[in-house]
Design an enzyme around this catalytic site. Structure first.
Site, PDB file in Angstrom:
ATOM      1  N   ASN A 106       0.868  -1.180   0.000  1.00 39.92           N
ATOM      2  CA  ASN A 106       0.000   0.000   0.000  1.00 39.92           C
ATOM      3  C   ASN A 106       0.905   1.231   0.000  1.00 39.92           C
ATOM      4  O   ASN A 106       1.455   1.594   1.034  1.00 39.92           O
ATOM      5  CB  ASN A 106      -0.909  -0.020   1.234  1.00 39.92           C
ATOM      6  CG  ASN A 106      -1.764   1.232   1.327  1.00 39.92           C
ATOM      7  OD1 ASN A 106      -1.812   2.026   0.381  1.00 39.92           O
ATOM      8  ND2 ASN A 106      -2.423   1.421   2.458  1.00 39.92           N
ATOM      9  N   TRP A 107       1.017   1.827  -1.160  1.00 39.69           N
ATOM     10  CA  TRP A 107       1.936   2.969  -1.304  1.00 39.69           C
ATOM     11  C   TRP A 107       1.372   4.249  -0.687  1.00 39.69           C
ATOM     12  O   TRP A 107       2.101   5.249  -0.597  1.00 39.69           O
ATOM     13  CB  TRP A 107       2.255   3.202  -2.776  1.00 39.69           C
ATOM     14  CG  TRP A 107       3.160   2.179  -3.390  1.00 39.69           C
ATOM     15  CD1 TRP A 107       3.704   1.077  -2.790  1.00 39.69           C
ATOM     16  CD2 TRP A 107       3.654   2.180  -4.736  1.00 39.69           C
ATOM     17  NE1 TRP A 107       4.492   0.400  -3.683  1.00 39.69           N
ATOM     18  CE2 TRP A 107       4.486   1.048  -4.884  1.00 39.69           C
ATOM     19  CE3 TRP A 107       3.462   3.031  -5.837  1.00 39.69           C
ATOM     20  CZ2 TRP A 107       5.131   0.753  -6.085  1.00 39.69           C
ATOM     21  CZ3 TRP A 107       4.099   2.735  -7.040  1.00 39.69           C
ATOM     22  CH2 TRP A 107       4.927   1.600  -7.150  1.00 39.69           C
ATOM     23  N   LYS A 108       0.093   4.251  -0.353  1.00 34.76           N
ATOM     24  CA  LYS A 108      -0.554   5.463   0.183  1.00 34.76           C
ATOM     25  C   LYS A 108      -0.303   6.640  -0.782  1.00 34.76           C
ATOM     26  O   LYS A 108      -0.341   6.422  -1.992  1.00 34.76           O
ATOM     27  CB  LYS A 108      -0.055   5.727   1.610  1.00 34.76           C
ATOM     28  CG  LYS A 108      -0.207   4.477   2.496  1.00 34.76           C
ATOM     29  CD  LYS A 108       0.091   4.707   3.939  1.00 34.76           C
ATOM     30  CE  LYS A 108      -0.063   3.387   4.692  1.00 34.76           C
ATOM     31  NZ  LYS A 108       0.124   3.536   6.122  1.00 34.76           N
ATOM     32  N   HIS A 116      -9.485   1.418   5.286  1.00 35.60           N
ATOM     33  CA  HIS A 116      -8.172   1.672   5.885  1.00 35.60           C
ATOM     34  C   HIS A 116      -8.337   2.694   7.018  1.00 35.60           C
ATOM     35  O   HIS A 116      -9.112   3.645   6.892  1.00 35.60           O
ATOM     36  CB  HIS A 116      -7.186   2.187   4.833  1.00 35.60           C
ATOM     37  CG  HIS A 116      -5.772   2.157   5.328  1.00 35.60           C
ATOM     38  ND1 HIS A 116      -5.288   3.105   6.193  1.00 35.60           N
ATOM     39  CD2 HIS A 116      -4.757   1.285   5.119  1.00 35.60           C
ATOM     40  CE1 HIS A 116      -4.027   2.811   6.491  1.00 35.60           C
ATOM     41  NE2 HIS A 116      -3.691   1.706   5.848  1.00 35.60           N
ATOM     42  N   GLU A 127      -6.603   5.115   7.904  1.00 34.97           N
ATOM     43  CA  GLU A 127      -6.349   6.515   7.531  1.00 34.97           C
ATOM     44  C   GLU A 127      -7.594   7.125   6.890  1.00 34.97           C
ATOM     45  O   GLU A 127      -7.875   8.311   7.069  1.00 34.97           O
ATOM     46  CB  GLU A 127      -5.132   6.581   6.594  1.00 34.97           C
ATOM     47  CG  GLU A 127      -3.838   6.361   7.377  1.00 34.97           C
ATOM     48  CD  GLU A 127      -2.702   5.751   6.593  1.00 34.97           C
ATOM     49  OE1 GLU A 127      -2.733   5.749   5.355  1.00 34.97           O
ATOM     50  OE2 GLU A 127      -1.760   5.248   7.251  1.00 34.97           O
ATOM     51  N   GLU A 170      -5.079  -4.367  10.847  1.00 33.51           N
ATOM     52  CA  GLU A 170      -4.034  -3.352  10.980  1.00 33.51           C
ATOM     53  C   GLU A 170      -4.275  -2.560  12.266  1.00 33.51           C
ATOM     54  O   GLU A 170      -5.053  -1.591  12.262  1.00 33.51           O
ATOM     55  CB  GLU A 170      -4.074  -2.391   9.792  1.00 33.51           C
ATOM     56  CG  GLU A 170      -3.812  -3.053   8.460  1.00 33.51           C
ATOM     57  CD  GLU A 170      -3.272  -2.053   7.442  1.00 33.51           C
ATOM     58  OE1 GLU A 170      -2.200  -2.312   6.906  1.00 33.51           O
ATOM     59  OE2 GLU A 170      -3.916  -1.021   7.209  1.00 33.51           O
ATOM     60  N   GLY A 229       2.927   2.731  10.685  1.00 29.62           N
ATOM     61  CA  GLY A 229       3.901   3.800  10.491  1.00 29.62           C
ATOM     62  C   GLY A 229       4.663   4.172  11.747  1.00 29.62           C
ATOM     63  O   GLY A 229       5.350   5.194  11.784  1.00 29.62           O
ATOM     64  N   SER A 233       3.687  -1.726  10.281  1.00 27.18           N
ATOM     65  CA  SER A 233       5.148  -1.805  10.434  1.00 27.18           C
ATOM     66  C   SER A 233       5.707  -3.185  10.092  1.00 27.18           C
ATOM     67  O   SER A 233       6.629  -3.658  10.755  1.00 27.18           O
ATOM     68  CB  SER A 233       5.568  -1.376  11.846  1.00 27.18           C
ATOM     69  OG  SER A 233       5.235  -0.016  12.058  1.00 27.18           O
ATOM     70  N   GLY A 271       2.994  -0.966   4.251  1.00 26.13           N
ATOM     71  CA  GLY A 271       3.072   0.450   3.901  1.00 26.13           C
ATOM     72  C   GLY A 271       4.501   0.839   3.576  1.00 26.13           C
ATOM     73  O   GLY A 271       5.015   0.573   2.491  1.00 26.13           O
ATOM     74  N   GLY A 272       5.181   1.458   4.545  1.00 30.52           N
ATOM     75  CA  GLY A 272       6.515   2.023   4.336  1.00 30.52           C
ATOM     76  C   GLY A 272       7.500   1.091   3.636  1.00 30.52           C
ATOM     77  O   GLY A 272       8.201   1.511   2.705  1.00 30.52           O
TER      78      GLY A 272
HETATM   79  P1  13P Z   1       3.261   0.714   7.590  1.00 29.14           P
HETATM   80  O1  13P Z   1       3.741  -0.625   7.039  1.00 29.14           O
HETATM   81  O2  13P Z   1       4.006   1.880   7.049  1.00 29.14           O
HETATM   82  O3  13P Z   1       3.157   0.671   9.075  1.00 29.14           O
HETATM   83  O4  13P Z   1       1.754   0.887   7.044  1.00 29.14           O
HETATM   84  C1  13P Z   1       0.851  -0.132   7.216  1.00 29.14           C
HETATM   85  C2  13P Z   1      -0.380   0.187   6.466  1.00 29.14           C
HETATM   86  O5  13P Z   1      -1.129   1.085   6.817  1.00 29.14           O
HETATM   87  C3  13P Z   1      -0.664  -0.596   5.256  1.00 29.14           C
HETATM   88  O6  13P Z   1      -1.953  -0.374   4.784  1.00 29.14           O
END
Ligand code: 13P
Length: 253
Positions: A9-11, A95, A97, A167, A173, A211, A232-233
């Site tokens: 997930n590149w956001k 999600h 966010e 999640e 993050g 993470s 994510g990251g």
């Molecule tokens: P991180 O891996 O950066 O913690 O993000 C997780 C995430 O929100 C994937 O959708």
């Protein structure tokens, strides 16, 4: 037999030229691997069309979808029908966010789920509790409540087109990951919930997110009910993303 999935997930990342390079690198590296693990990238919406045209072994996932259907005078919206029409087959819904920053509440999430299923998109539905909810021992009841929102709009057939991603918000993050024991415990709760509501419970993939890094992926992948990761990251760097793919590739059980 449960399919292992690793979804990046590149956001709202990265910049356009970097995105092209990253996608090509991931695609090349993945192409050289012999794995039955499914790997997908969820890029920002404007990149979807370009990636869908280039995609070979990977799949491309949308990060969100509109509550409105079809096509028409809806400035700024991306409907499930448009995604389906352009060749996107899956979408992330719920999600944290989106729930926290963009007011995705139960009615709008349910509308999005309905739109996605009506357009025959696979739904990657995210659930997870905040730190204060975990500290108040409410983690399971929060997740079950989020699963109830899903259950209320799915038909019996829809369940098989579902991936659930657990999640925990406090792990996103932050560099803090749920311990394998905590992740397994919540995944077992989700599996039990699924058993009570659908005949497809044993075959549905339950992903962990928050993470996930190469350093913790092997332990998470070893958990019985963790069938993949929503990353994510670490998905913004091809080598770390591929190391996570390797970890989950060993567990296509
Ligand atoms: P991180 O891996 O950066 O913690 O993000 C997780 C995430 O929100 C994937 O959708």
């Amino acid at each position: 037999m449960r399919q292992q999935w690793v979804i990046g997930n590149w956001k709202l990342n990265p910049r356009f030229l970097d995105a092209k390079t990253l996608f090509e690198t991931v695609q090349t590296q993945f192409g050289e691997k012999k794995t039955s693990c499914q790997v997908a990238i969820a890029p920002p919406a404007p990149y979807l069309g370009m990636f869908v045209e280039q995609v070979e072994q990977l799949s491309v996932v949308a990060q969100d979808v509109s509550t409105v259907s079809g096509f028409g005078a809806y400035t700024g919206e991306v409907s499930a029908d448009l995604l389906q029409n352009m060749g996107v087959r899956s979408v992330i819904i719920g999600h944290s966010e989106r729930r926290e920053l963009f007011a995705d509440d139960t009615p709008s999430l349910q509308q999005k789920i309905k739109q996605a299923r009506q357009a025959d998109l696979q739904v990657v539905y995210c659930v997870g509790e905040s730190l204060s909810q975990r500290e108040a021992s409410q983690a399971e009841s929060i997740v079950v409540g989020q699963l109830n929102d899903l259950k209320d709009v799915l038909t019996a057939d829809d369940w098989q087109h579902l991936i659930i991603a657990y999640e925990p918000i406090w792990a996103i993050g932050t560099g803090k990951t749920a311990s394998p024991e905590d992740a397994q415990q919540m995944h077992a709760t989700i599996r039990q919930y699924l058993k009570e509501h659908t005949a497809y419970a044993e075959q549905l993939s339950l992903l962990y997110g928050g993470s996930v890094k190469p350093e913790n992926a092997v332990q998470l992948a070893a958990c019985q009910d963790v069938d993949g990761a929503l990353v994510g990251g670490a998905s913004l760097e091809a080598n770390s993303f591929m190391a996570i793919v390797d970890a989950f590739s060993q567990y296509n059980v």
